[in-house]
Design an enzyme around this catalytic site. Structure first.
Site, PDB file in Angstrom:
ATOM      1  N   ASP A 203       0.874  -1.170   0.000  1.00  0.00           N
ATOM      2  CA  ASP A 203       0.000   0.000   0.000  1.00  0.00           C
ATOM      3  C   ASP A 203       0.917   1.227   0.000  1.00  0.00           C
ATOM      4  O   ASP A 203       1.521   1.561   1.020  1.00  0.00           O
ATOM      5  CB  ASP A 203      -0.892  -0.046   1.247  1.00  0.00           C
ATOM      6  N   LYS A 229      -2.735  12.155  -3.146  1.00  0.00           N
ATOM      7  CA  LYS A 229      -1.732  12.327  -2.081  1.00  0.00           C
ATOM      8  C   LYS A 229      -0.409  12.853  -2.648  1.00  0.00           C
ATOM      9  O   LYS A 229       0.497  13.200  -1.905  1.00  0.00           O
ATOM     10  CB  LYS A 229      -1.455  10.992  -1.385  1.00  0.00           C
ATOM     11  N   CYS A 367      -8.764   6.160   9.885  1.00  0.00           N
ATOM     12  CA  CYS A 367      -9.069   4.883   9.191  1.00  0.00           C
ATOM     13  C   CYS A 367      -8.132   3.773   9.655  1.00  0.00           C
ATOM     14  O   CYS A 367      -7.734   2.904   8.858  1.00  0.00           O
ATOM     15  CB  CYS A 367      -9.009   5.040   7.675  1.00  0.00           C
TER      16      CYS A 367
HETATM   17  N1  PMP Z   1      -3.680   3.524   2.610  1.00  0.00           N
HETATM   18  C1  PMP Z   1      -3.187   4.515   3.358  1.00  0.00           C
HETATM   19  C2  PMP Z   1      -1.953   4.259   4.173  1.00  0.00           C
HETATM   20  C3  PMP Z   1      -3.805   5.766   3.358  1.00  0.00           C
HETATM   21  O1  PMP Z   1      -3.306   6.748   4.104  1.00  0.00           O
HETATM   22  C4  PMP Z   1      -4.953   5.960   2.559  1.00  0.00           C
HETATM   23  C5  PMP Z   1      -5.660   7.300   2.536  1.00  0.00           C
HETATM   24  N2  PMP Z   1      -5.787   7.907   3.772  1.00  0.00           N
HETATM   25  C6  PMP Z   1      -5.425   4.887   1.799  1.00  0.00           C
HETATM   26  C7  PMP Z   1      -4.760   3.691   1.848  1.00  0.00           C
HETATM   27  C8  PMP Z   1      -6.629   5.007   0.942  1.00  0.00           C
HETATM   28  O2  PMP Z   1      -6.473   5.961  -0.035  1.00  0.00           O
HETATM   29  P1  PMP Z   1      -7.725   6.508  -0.866  1.00  0.00           P
HETATM   30  O3  PMP Z   1      -8.754   6.898   0.148  1.00  0.00           O
HETATM   31  O4  PMP Z   1      -7.171   7.661  -1.618  1.00  0.00           O
HETATM   32  O5  PMP Z   1      -8.171   5.394  -1.739  1.00  0.00           O
END
Ligand code: PMP
Length: 409
Positions: A203, A229, A367
């Site tokens: 990831d 990001k 999250c």
């Molecule tokens: N993995 C990590 C470590 C994240 O920080 C995030 C976004 N906060 C995601 C996955 C998911 O990214 P997205 O919501 O842009 O799909």
């Protein structure tokens, strides 16, 4: 070739939003781990596309469609160049979340059977937990969870021990924790996994604005990230995949653009990456992301990291003077993500106070609910820095938190 020096005031002039106010105070945007701001070249590329080039890609013979197709292809090339892959290894998706779902749904069943096991870590974002849980419920494999050490690093020895177990087939790991800032030793872990034939899914959502990834050198099977990001638009992201893995995977979604021939007797599928890109793509998003990658490519990653670390050090040193301040994630191998709590003050109250001072930080579980449980907190406050942030903003954060403590405690 990276050559542009890190002249922060010049860089700030590339980002129009940084000149707006927040609650009538100069905006200090310190929520870059949630999303980054966009330089004018990205905004203009999207606007130019809709102003001059908008057309559906793949099927048009007219000039406009050709122009759109060329720009779309150019974006894929920019991404391929940055990550040292070929264009057929770049799969456009909506973001890291969709990318990880794609890998879990399409690749997961090729390697994970009932009775097998895979590894996640306690510090994973929900986007790298839930897709695997959904798959595990269907297939019946076990998810083993790598513990986090008190300083916020992975328990590396635990991983090595697990790798030696026969039924361990896959590890899905964040390169960089969005909550702790921990930079995980993915090169070392991927190399070790490969010795055992264990598949690796990274990831890369938080990694891309702080690290330069050479996908070939890294040697993982998949690396997923979101455009937003890394100074690109929302709603576009990428899965980079090894050629072998991508070739063998069935489609993730069905529809237009991902087929070779369709009949009611049976359908054959397009080669990769189109096989995984059903439907009208986010062409403007891809073009914006290509521009963002080109923009970021101007800078040496070591300059970016040094600058961000300097801001992080200013903030943590200043905040550490506050009684009851606890930083979550203190390993030296970390990016400029500062998660903290202050005894007796709820993070949301703190963020509301900072908001009134023009300072945008994030609070909550980020999250990462399982990680919050490990840390023994419900929420943290998180300040996360990007290349356009300034020492003045880091100092403003410290002063404002100190003021908040004197008022709220
Ligand atoms: N993995 C990590 C470590 C994240 O920080 C995030 C976004 N906060 C995601 C996955 C998911 O990214 P997205 O919501 O842009 O799909």
């Amino acid at each position: 070739m990276a050559s542009r020096s890190l002249d922060i005031s010049q860089i700030r002039s590339d980002f129009p939003i940084l000149h707006r106010e927040n609650r009538s105070k100069p905006l200090a945007f310190l929520d870059n781990a949630a999303t980054s701001q966009k330089p004018a070249c990205v905004i203009n590329a999207i606007s130019d596309y809709y102003t001059h080039t908008n057309s559906n890609v793949h099927r048009g013979v007219y000039e406009l469609a050709e122009d759109a197709e060329n720009l779309y292809h150019q974006a894929r090339k920019s991404i391929a160049r940055r990550f040292n892959v070929t264009v057929d290894q770049v799969v456009f998706v909506r973001g890291a979340t969709e990318g990880l779902n794609l890998v879990a749904q399409s690749f997961g069943p090729l390697v994970l059977e009932q009775g097998d096991a895979m590894i996640l870590s306690e510090m994973e974002h929900h986007a790298n937990i839930v897709p695997w849980q959904i798959l595990s419920q269907k297939i019946g494999f076990e998810i083993r969870v790598c513990p986090t050490l008190p300083n916020g690093s992975l328990d590396r020895e635990w991983i090595s021990r697990e790798f030696r177990k026969k039924n361990l087939k896959l590890i899905a790991l964040t390169a960089l924790s969005n909550t702790l800032g921990t930079v995980n030793p993915i090169e070392e872990i991927v190399a070790e996994a490969r010795q055992y034939g264990i598949k690796t899914v990274i990831d890369g959502a938080q990694s891309v604005p702080h690290q330069k990834i050479d996908f070939q050198k890294l040697g993982c099977d998949f690396f997923a990230f979101s455009g937003h990001k890394i100074f690109g638009p929302m709603g576009i992201g990428v899965v980079l995949g090894s050629k072998d893995s991508l070739q063998n995977m069935p489609p993730y979604q069905g529809g237009g653009d991902m087929i070779d021939q369709v009949s009611f007797e049976g359908t054959t599928f397009a080669p990769v990456p189109q096989r995984f890109e059903a439907g009208t793509p986010n062409v403007a998003g891809a073009i914006g992301l290509g521009k963002a990658i080109d923009y970021f490519d101007q800078f040496e990653i070591s300059d970016v990291v040094n600058h961000e670390n300097n801001l992080y050090q200013i903030a943590r040193t200043g905040l550490a003077e506050i009684a009851g301040f606890v930083e979550h994630g203190t390993t030296p191998h970390k990016a400029a993500v500062l998660s903290f709590t202050i005894e007796g003050i709820h993070p949301h109250d703190l963020a509301t106070f900072l908001d009134a001072q023009g300072i945008a930080i994030r609070t909550g579980h980020h999250c990462c609910q399982p990680l919050m449980k490990v840390l023994g907190v419900e929420a943290t406050a998180r300040a996360s820095f990007a290349l356009y942030n300034t020492e003045e903003e880091a100092n403003r954060l410290v002063d404002a938190v100190k003021k908040a403590v004197s008022i709220l405690k």
